[in-house]
Design an enzyme around this catalytic site. Structure first.
Site, PDB file in Angstrom:
ATOM      1  CG  ASN A  23      -2.033   1.885  -1.477  1.00  0.00           C
ATOM      2  OD1 ASN A  23      -1.734   0.907  -2.166  1.00  0.00           O
ATOM      3  ND2 ASN A  23      -1.138   2.759  -1.035  1.00  0.00           N
ATOM      4  CG  ASP A  38       5.165  -0.613  -1.649  1.00  0.00           C
ATOM      5  OD1 ASP A  38       4.870  -0.410  -2.840  1.00  0.00           O
ATOM      6  OD2 ASP A  38       4.324  -0.685  -0.752  1.00  0.00           O
ATOM      7  CG  HIS A  56       2.826   6.878  -5.255  1.00  0.00           C
ATOM      8  ND1 HIS A  56       2.109   7.939  -5.770  1.00  0.00           N
ATOM      9  CD2 HIS A  56       2.955   5.983  -6.272  1.00  0.00           C
ATOM     10  CE1 HIS A  56       1.813   7.695  -7.038  1.00  0.00           C
ATOM     11  NE2 HIS A  56       2.310   6.531  -7.377  1.00  0.00           N
TER      12      HIS A  56
HETATM   13  O1  RIB Z   1      -1.486   4.559  -5.696  1.00  0.00           O
HETATM   14  C1  RIB Z   1      -0.158   4.420  -5.257  1.00  0.00           C
HETATM   15  C2  RIB Z   1      -0.042   3.327  -4.262  1.00  0.00           C
HETATM   16  O2  RIB Z   1      -0.459   2.108  -4.841  1.00  0.00           O
HETATM   17  C3  RIB Z   1       1.419   3.079  -3.812  1.00  0.00           C
HETATM   18  O3  RIB Z   1       1.442   2.608  -2.486  1.00  0.00           O
HETATM   19  C4  RIB Z   1       1.878   2.013  -4.757  1.00  0.00           C
HETATM   20  O4  RIB Z   1       2.918   1.205  -4.199  1.00  0.00           O
HETATM   21  C5  RIB Z   1       0.629   1.201  -4.907  1.00  0.00           C
HETATM   22  O5  RIB Z   1       0.559   0.316  -3.788  1.00  0.00           O
HETATM   23 CA    CA Z   2       2.551   0.520  -1.976  1.00  0.00          CA
END
Ligand code: RIB
Ligand code: CA
Length: 311
Positions: free
Chosen positions: A165, A14, A238
């Site tokens: 998420n 992030d 990610h």
């Molecule tokens: O699975 C990856 C996601 O989950 C990313 O957004 C990481 O920051 C966590 O939030």
């Molecule tokens: Ca994240």
């Protein structure tokens, strides 16, 4: 110029997404909202403010949901550490939070901009987005698009069939996928291609100055945890993959699909069931990312870090 609100749970990846969103001149970062996910709301919010302070970013930051809509809270301390951003020394915040809850900030911002001009880029659990939809149902038709990092199609994440998420708040995710707005889903199948290899880290460290060093310290910790906990060769970064799509749509390819979030499966709740072939008889509701241009992606990330360092 693309306008966006970044909804996040910093979180090492992030943090890089924040730098990309603030450091690319084609983007207009209208604000950052935080949501409990990788760590508690208090920790992820502090981390968002710390990243802004480190990089000299001055945009509104609004704190949001401290827990999912229905389920018990999950956190990812095994990957992001006790602080949620273990590795580097974090600076103190440089400014106060926006007083509004994240959902209110999202609604106010979208509804005061011209219709169809603001993207929502959620890169954590989707709780704030679902709350904003409840607060103002007209949000769905007013937003330009939703580009979300989340889900897994053919790879494993936190469990054999889920990604963090989506599993952290599946009811919120289901509401987002059912809403009818334009969605680009950036699943683990795509983001596992965004590996912060030694070469990537060496370039960021060489070109990014002190901010580059900060990013290298973050991603070094992140990579060590992914090697230890998930057996990956390097950290999959990610979240900036979702931001990069707004800068250069060619940064990854995608295919249309019907995506549903499983809510009742004993072993599969939180799964993003992705139907490319119309087998479920439902219309497509998302573009699902599949192939990343890794050279272009890391160019964008590195250039944003350099831009912020030189600002
Ligand atoms: O699975 C990856 C996601 O989950 C990313 O957004 C990481 O920051 C966590 O939030
Ligand atoms: Ca994240």
């Amino acid at each position: 110029m693309e306008n966006l609100i970044l909804d996040c749970d910093p979180g090492h990846d992030d943090a890089v997404a924040i730098l990309l969103a603030a450091g690319n001149p084609q983007l207009n970062l209208l604000g950052i909202t935080t949501v409990a996910g990788n760590q508690t709301l208090e920790k992820v919010t502090r981390n968002a403010l710390a990243v802004c302070a480190k990089a000299g970013i001055r945009v509104p930051v609004a704190a949001g949901a401290e827990r999912p809509l229905v389920r018990e809270q999950l956190i990812a301390g095994e990957i992001h550490g006790a602080s949620g951003l273990d590795g580097p020394v974090l600076p103190e915040p440089a400014f106060d939070l926006d007083p509004r809850p994240a959902a209110q900030f999202i609604v106010d911002t979208v509804m005061t901009q011209p219709a169809g001009t603001v993207h929502l880029v959620p890169i954590g659990p989707l709780t704030n987005i679902a709350l904003a939809m409840r607060l103002e149902p007209r949000l769905v038709s007013r937003v330009k698009s939703v580009v979300l990092m989340g889900g897994a199609v053919g790879v494993y994440g936190r469990t054999p069939v889920t990604e963090f998420n989506i599993q952290a708040d599946p009811e919120a995710a289901a509401a987002v996928f059912e809403a009818g707005w334009p969605i680009t889903m950036v699943p683990l199948d795509l983001t596992y291609q965004a590996l912060a290899t030694d070469e990537v880290l060496a370039r960021i460290g060489a070109e990014g100055g002190e901010l580059g060093t900060f990013v290298v310290e973050m991603l070094t910790f992140f990579g060590n945890q992914y090697r230890k906990e998930r057996g990956l060769p390097a950290a999959p970064v990610h979240d900036p993959c979702a931001v990069a799509k707004l800068i250069d749509p060619a940064v990854f390819t995608s295919r249309p699909a019907f995506v549903a979030v499983e809510l009742t499966g004993t072993w599969t709740w939180g799964q993003t069931v992705t139907d490319y072939r119309g087998q479920l008889g439902r219309p497509h509701n998302a573009e699902v990312a599949d192939r990343l241009d890794t050279v272009r992606f890391w160019d964008l990330v590195t250039d944003a870090i350099v831009h912020l360092h030189n600002s």
